[in-house]
Write an enzyme that holds these catalytic residues in place. Structure first.
Site, PDB file in Angstrom:
ATOM      1  N   LYS A  76     -13.919   1.205 -13.432  1.00  9.10           N
ATOM      2  CA  LYS A  76     -14.171  -0.159 -12.953  1.00  9.10           C
ATOM      3  C   LYS A  76     -14.590  -1.047 -14.124  1.00  9.10           C
ATOM      4  CE  LYS A  76     -13.466   0.070  -8.450  1.00  9.10           C
ATOM      5  NZ  LYS A  76     -12.262  -0.580  -7.897  1.00  9.10           N
ATOM      6  N   TYR A 120     -15.514   7.003 -11.904  1.00  8.22           N
ATOM      7  CA  TYR A 120     -15.106   5.868 -11.059  1.00  8.22           C
ATOM      8  C   TYR A 120     -15.722   4.574 -11.602  1.00  8.22           C
ATOM      9  CZ  TYR A 120     -15.238   2.920  -6.802  1.00  8.22           C
ATOM     10  OH  TYR A 120     -15.145   1.882  -5.900  1.00  8.22           O
ATOM     11  N   ALA A 165     -20.415  -1.814  -7.859  1.00  9.72           N
ATOM     12  CA  ALA A 165     -21.779  -1.621  -8.374  1.00  9.72           C
ATOM     13  C   ALA A 165     -21.908  -0.288  -9.100  1.00  9.72           C
ATOM     14  CB  ALA A 165     -22.773  -1.683  -7.225  1.00  9.72           C
ATOM     15  N   CYS A 166     -20.927   0.598  -8.912  1.00 12.54           N
ATOM     16  CA  CYS A 166     -20.967   1.895  -9.603  1.00 12.54           C
ATOM     17  C   CYS A 166     -20.807   1.750 -11.114  1.00 12.54           C
ATOM     18  CB  CYS A 166     -19.882   2.827  -9.069  1.00 12.54           C
ATOM     19  SG  CYS A 166     -20.273   3.472  -7.455  1.00 12.54           S
ATOM     20  N   THR A 181     -32.155   5.062  -2.344  1.00 14.24           N
ATOM     21  CA  THR A 181     -31.972   3.757  -1.691  1.00 14.24           C
ATOM     22  C   THR A 181     -30.592   3.160  -1.997  1.00 14.24           C
ATOM     23  OG1 THR A 181     -33.053   2.724  -3.585  1.00 14.24           O
ATOM     24  CG2 THR A 181     -34.416   3.124  -1.622  1.00 14.24           C
ATOM     25  N   ASN A 233     -21.338  -1.296  -1.739  1.00 14.37           N
ATOM     26  CA  ASN A 233     -21.168  -0.493  -0.507  1.00 14.37           C
ATOM     27  C   ASN A 233     -20.872  -1.338   0.748  1.00 14.37           C
ATOM     28  OD1 ASN A 233     -21.168   1.691   1.288  1.00 14.37           O
ATOM     29  ND2 ASN A 233     -22.633   2.778   0.006  1.00 14.37           N
ATOM     30  N   ASP A 290       0.850  -1.194   0.000  1.00 20.04           N
ATOM     31  CA  ASP A 290       0.000   0.000   0.000  1.00 20.04           C
ATOM     32  C   ASP A 290       0.887   1.245   0.000  1.00 20.04           C
ATOM     33  OD1 ASP A 290      -2.092   2.063   0.790  1.00 20.04           O
ATOM     34  OD2 ASP A 290      -3.297   0.258   1.058  1.00 20.04           O
ATOM     35  N   ALA A 306     -21.846   6.397   3.267  1.00 22.73           N
ATOM     36  CA  ALA A 306     -23.015   6.768   4.076  1.00 22.73           C
ATOM     37  C   ALA A 306     -23.063   6.063   5.449  1.00 22.73           C
ATOM     38  CB  ALA A 306     -24.291   6.527   3.287  1.00 22.73           C
ATOM     39  N   ARG A 339     -30.279   1.669  -5.573  1.00 24.03           N
ATOM     40  CA  ARG A 339     -29.349   0.571  -5.890  1.00 24.03           C
ATOM     41  C   ARG A 339     -29.545  -0.540  -4.874  1.00 24.03           C
ATOM     42  NH1 ARG A 339     -23.643   2.604  -6.553  1.00 24.03           N
ATOM     43  NH2 ARG A 339     -24.288   2.814  -8.713  1.00 24.03           N
TER      44      ARG A 339
HETATM   45  P1  NAD Z   1      -9.677   1.912   0.775  1.00 26.50           P
HETATM   46  O1  NAD Z   1      -9.546   3.276   0.188  1.00 26.50           O
HETATM   47  O2  NAD Z   1      -9.842   1.786   2.246  1.00 26.50           O
HETATM   48  O3  NAD Z   1      -8.452   0.994   0.333  1.00 26.50           O
HETATM   49  C1  NAD Z   1      -7.791   1.166  -0.894  1.00 26.50           C
HETATM   50  C2  NAD Z   1      -6.303   1.217  -0.593  1.00 26.50           C
HETATM   51  O4  NAD Z   1      -5.586   1.357  -1.830  1.00 26.50           O
HETATM   52  C3  NAD Z   1      -5.911   2.419   0.279  1.00 26.50           C
HETATM   53  O5  NAD Z   1      -5.307   2.003   1.474  1.00 26.50           O
HETATM   54  C4  NAD Z   1      -4.954   3.203  -0.595  1.00 26.50           C
HETATM   55  O6  NAD Z   1      -3.879   3.812   0.109  1.00 26.50           O
HETATM   56  C5  NAD Z   1      -4.450   2.130  -1.544  1.00 26.50           C
HETATM   57  N1  NAD Z   1      -3.901   2.736  -2.757  1.00 26.50           N
HETATM   58  C6  NAD Z   1      -4.474   3.700  -3.516  1.00 26.50           C
HETATM   59  N2  NAD Z   1      -3.644   4.049  -4.507  1.00 26.50           N
HETATM   60  C7  NAD Z   1      -2.527   3.296  -4.369  1.00 26.50           C
HETATM   61  C8  NAD Z   1      -1.306   3.224  -5.079  1.00 26.50           C
HETATM   62  N3  NAD Z   1      -1.074   4.007  -6.137  1.00 26.50           N
HETATM   63  N4  NAD Z   1      -0.368   2.341  -4.669  1.00 26.50           N
HETATM   64  C9  NAD Z   1      -0.590   1.556  -3.577  1.00 26.50           C
HETATM   65  N5  NAD Z   1      -1.731   1.580  -2.868  1.00 26.50           N
HETATM   66  C10 NAD Z   1      -2.687   2.451  -3.258  1.00 26.50           C
HETATM   67  O7  NAD Z   1     -10.910   1.229   0.009  1.00 26.50           O
HETATM   68  P2  NAD Z   1     -11.691  -0.115   0.329  1.00 26.50           P
HETATM   69  O8  NAD Z   1     -13.035   0.252   0.825  1.00 26.50           O
HETATM   70  O9  NAD Z   1     -10.845  -1.017   1.144  1.00 26.50           O
HETATM   71  O10 NAD Z   1     -11.876  -0.688  -1.152  1.00 26.50           O
HETATM   72  C11 NAD Z   1     -11.041  -1.704  -1.689  1.00 26.50           C
HETATM   73  C12 NAD Z   1     -11.421  -1.948  -3.139  1.00 26.50           C
HETATM   74  O11 NAD Z   1     -12.810  -2.306  -3.243  1.00 26.50           O
HETATM   75  C13 NAD Z   1     -11.241  -0.749  -4.059  1.00 26.50           C
HETATM   76  O12 NAD Z   1     -10.825  -1.203  -5.327  1.00 26.50           O
HETATM   77  C14 NAD Z   1     -12.635  -0.177  -4.178  1.00 26.50           C
HETATM   78  O13 NAD Z   1     -12.818   0.562  -5.363  1.00 26.50           O
HETATM   79  C15 NAD Z   1     -13.453  -1.456  -4.169  1.00 26.50           C
HETATM   80  N6  NAD Z   1     -14.831  -1.217  -3.727  1.00 26.50           N
HETATM   81  C16 NAD Z   1     -15.073  -0.859  -2.447  1.00 26.50           C
HETATM   82  C17 NAD Z   1     -16.375  -0.622  -2.035  1.00 26.50           C
HETATM   83  C18 NAD Z   1     -16.693  -0.211  -0.634  1.00 26.50           C
HETATM   84  O14 NAD Z   1     -17.862   0.035  -0.351  1.00 26.50           O
HETATM   85  N7  NAD Z   1     -15.731  -0.147   0.273  1.00 26.50           N
HETATM   86  C19 NAD Z   1     -17.441  -0.762  -2.942  1.00 26.50           C
HETATM   87  C20 NAD Z   1     -17.144  -1.116  -4.256  1.00 26.50           C
HETATM   88  C21 NAD Z   1     -15.841  -1.371  -4.641  1.00 26.50           C
HETATM   89  N1  GDD Z   2     -20.959   9.597   1.989  1.00 28.43           N
HETATM   90  C1  GDD Z   2     -22.100  10.191   2.417  1.00 28.43           C
HETATM   91  N2  GDD Z   2     -22.031  11.062   3.460  1.00 28.43           N
HETATM   92  N3  GDD Z   2     -23.245   9.933   1.759  1.00 28.43           N
HETATM   93  C2  GDD Z   2     -24.359  10.542   2.212  1.00 28.43           C
HETATM   94  C3  GDD Z   2     -24.361  11.427   3.301  1.00 28.43           C
HETATM   95  C4  GDD Z   2     -23.135  11.704   3.952  1.00 28.43           C
HETATM   96  O1  GDD Z   2     -23.045  12.477   4.910  1.00 28.43           O
HETATM   97  N4  GDD Z   2     -25.624  11.866   3.494  1.00 28.43           N
HETATM   98  C5  GDD Z   2     -26.373  11.257   2.577  1.00 28.43           C
HETATM   99  N5  GDD Z   2     -25.614  10.488   1.775  1.00 28.43           N
HETATM  100  C6  GDD Z   2     -26.121   9.741   0.603  1.00 28.43           C
HETATM  101  C7  GDD Z   2     -25.366  10.055  -0.694  1.00 28.43           C
HETATM  102  O2  GDD Z   2     -25.806  11.294  -1.208  1.00 28.43           O
HETATM  103  C8  GDD Z   2     -25.765   8.869  -1.553  1.00 28.43           C
HETATM  104  O3  GDD Z   2     -26.981   9.134  -2.196  1.00 28.43           O
HETATM  105  C9  GDD Z   2     -25.949   7.743  -0.529  1.00 28.43           C
HETATM  106  O4  GDD Z   2     -25.969   8.351   0.776  1.00 28.43           O
HETATM  107  C10 GDD Z   2     -24.849   6.701  -0.548  1.00 28.43           C
HETATM  108  O5  GDD Z   2     -23.615   7.385  -0.495  1.00 28.43           O
HETATM  109  P1  GDD Z   2     -22.211   6.616  -0.330  1.00 28.43           P
HETATM  110  O6  GDD Z   2     -22.350   5.534   0.652  1.00 28.43           O
HETATM  111  O7  GDD Z   2     -21.177   7.658  -0.042  1.00 28.43           O
HETATM  112  O8  GDD Z   2     -21.889   6.096  -1.793  1.00 28.43           O
HETATM  113  P2  GDD Z   2     -22.674   5.252  -2.907  1.00 28.43           P
HETATM  114  O9  GDD Z   2     -23.508   4.151  -2.342  1.00 28.43           O
HETATM  115  O10 GDD Z   2     -23.390   6.187  -3.800  1.00 28.43           O
HETATM  116  O11 GDD Z   2     -21.424   4.615  -3.657  1.00 28.43           O
HETATM  117  C11 GDD Z   2     -20.568   3.819  -2.861  1.00 28.43           C
HETATM  118  O12 GDD Z   2     -20.768   2.469  -3.113  1.00 28.43           O
HETATM  119  C12 GDD Z   2     -20.191   1.962  -4.275  1.00 28.43           C
HETATM  120  C13 GDD Z   2     -20.534   0.503  -4.409  1.00 28.43           C
HETATM  121  O13 GDD Z   2     -21.888   0.278  -4.247  1.00 28.43           O
HETATM  122  C14 GDD Z   2     -19.149   4.289  -3.019  1.00 28.43           C
HETATM  123  O14 GDD Z   2     -18.396   3.906  -1.876  1.00 28.43           O
HETATM  124  C15 GDD Z   2     -18.447   3.726  -4.182  1.00 28.43           C
HETATM  125  O15 GDD Z   2     -17.050   3.994  -4.074  1.00 28.43           O
HETATM  126  C16 GDD Z   2     -18.689   2.229  -4.223  1.00 28.43           C
HETATM  127  O16 GDD Z   2     -18.048   1.685  -5.331  1.00 28.43           O
END
Ligand code: NAD
Ligand code: GDD
Length: 325
Positions: free
Chosen positions: A154, A150, A120-121, A220, A179, A33, A194, A284
């Site tokens: 993906k 984003y 899912a994005c 949702t 999420n 990382d 969220a 979603r």
């Molecule tokens: P996170 O941001 O906590 O972890 C990602 C890690 O990648 C971070 O620690 C960051 O420092 C590292 N990173 C970024 N750029 C880098 C680089 N150039 N070199 C080395 N390391 C680097 O995110 P997460 O929630 O643990 O997500 C992990 C994976 O799952 C990601 O690919 C994310 O897009 C995917 N994903 C996550 C969610 C979610 O809800 N958490 C949803 C859909 C997809």
């Molecule tokens: N983050 C955040 N913070 N979202 C909020 C807030 C707040 O204070 N208040 C309301 N929301 C609403 C956002 O506007 C959005 O409509 C919903 O909550 C969900 O927001 P997030 O959880 O931030 O993201 P997401 O579900 O739209 O997308 C996430 O999930 C993807 C996978 O399903 C992201 O984390 C993406 O990176 C991920 O890939």
């Protein structure tokens, strides 16, 4: 022979939990990382700090034939990071470069099993306009129309991993995470999603006060607890099914509903105040038919159970932060 695994993004939320899981299974684990984990000591046997956009560094860390490689590193965040438009170029460049580098290094080392975390994005916006009835069936991905760069990155990277399967006989596995939340995740600073944002806001609120929630709160989502995400991830990598497949919960809830759930868990007298903010898709939910069919498994824990554990952790972290001020 002890099995070996490489976890890219091991300093992040999901990567940190995955390292712990692989260690409990007896693996020798290398984490990679840009940074160490912010909330916990790593359990990895070896932790390389460096930039996976740098091809030379990638070739150094992919220096042996790992049994399993998990590629989780990405430039990512919640709605406040990916839907403002301000980070689009960085998100696309950084994540695509990481994927191009890691996958090619794995191919050159003759590593077969590589897991890729899509999102899912990548699903088309036009199928997620109705908050009560979003369509996230895997084969609804095309014609493509993600609502964020984003999501487009993906989608590109999913195709990259599957192309290496076809052309080079690799066994890459692609999951579309929906999420993911839980303890040890980002809960402040602008990249939080969220569930963590709601927990932080409620933890900071006083009785009689209110919390701000973006949008009308009727949008949702479904949220998957981290332990089930890790279970699905290892199951998929070790299966015969390449994916792409959803790894998510199918317990859909409105965002105001999520906020109310946290207020109830905290047992506080707090109201919800809806304000404008970055929104993403209107609705979603994970469709879990394919994962059930292919892996004979799907997540089953209730959202409430996961949110109780997450709220307890974030409330404690918020208190620690305030005591340090
Ligand atoms: P996170 O941001 O906590 O972890 C990602 C890690 O990648 C971070 O620690 C960051 O420092 C590292 N990173 C970024 N750029 C880098 C680089 N150039 N070199 C080395 N390391 C680097 O995110 P997460 O929630 O643990 O997500 C992990 C994976 O799952 C990601 O690919 C994310 O897009 C995917 N994903 C996550 C969610 C979610 O809800 N958490 C949803 C859909 C997809
Ligand atoms: N983050 C955040 N913070 N979202 C909020 C807030 C707040 O204070 N208040 C309301 N929301 C609403 C956002 O506007 C959005 O409509 C919903 O909550 C969900 O927001 P997030 O959880 O931030 O993201 P997401 O579900 O739209 O997308 C996430 O999930 C993807 C996978 O399903 C992201 O984390 C993406 O990176 C991920 O890939």
């Amino acid at each position: 022979m002890q099995k070996t695994a490489l976890v890219c993004g091991a300093g992040g939320f999901i990567g940190g939990h995955l390292v712990k899981r692989l260690k409990s299974e007896g693996f020798w684990v290398r984490g990679v990382d840009l940074k160490f984990h912010e909330h916990a000591e790593t359990e990895a046997d070896d932790f390389a700090i460096g930039d996976l956009r740098d091809q030379r560094f990638v070739r150094e860390v992919v220096d042996q034939r790992f049994d399993e490689v998990y590629q989780l590193a990405a430039d990512m965040g919640g709605a406040g990071y990916i839907f403002t438009g301000e980070n689009d170029a960085d998100i696309m460049h950084n994540s695509a470069t990481i994927n191009l580098n890691v996958l090619d290094a794995c191919h050159k080392r003759n590593i077969k099993r590589v897991f890729y975390s899509s999102s899912a994005c990548m699903y088309p916006e036009h199928n997620q306009l109705d908050p009560d009835n979003p369509n996230c069936v895997e084969d609804s991905a095309y014609p493509a129309n993600p609502d964020s760069e984003y999501g487009w990155e993906k989608l590109f990277s999913e195709r990259l991993y599957l192309a290496y399967n076809r052309n080079y006989g690799m066994e890459c596995r692609v999951a579309r995470y929906h999420n993911i939340f839980g303890p040890l995740g980002t809960w402040q600073g602008g990249k939080e999603k969220a569930p963590a944002a709601m927990c932080r806001k409620v933890a900071e609120a006083h009785d009689g006060g209110s919390i701000e929630v973006w949008g009308d709160g009727k949008q949702t989502r479904s949220f998957l607890y981290i332990d089930e995400c890790i279970e699905g991830t290892t199951k998929l990598l070790r299966s015969d099914f390449a994916g792409p497949v959803n790894i998510g919960s199918d317990e859909m809830i409105t965002i105001n509903g999520l906020a109310e759930m946290v207020i109830d868990i905290a047992d506080k007298d707090v109201s919800v105040h809806n304000i404008p903010g970055p929104l993403g898709v209107r609705g979603r939910n994970s469709d879990n038919n394919l994962i059930k069919e292919k892996l004979g498994w799907a997540p089953s824990q209730t959202l409430r159970e996961g949110m109780e554990k997450t709220y307890a952790w974030i409330a404690t972290e918020a208190k620690k932060r305030d005591n340090q001020k």
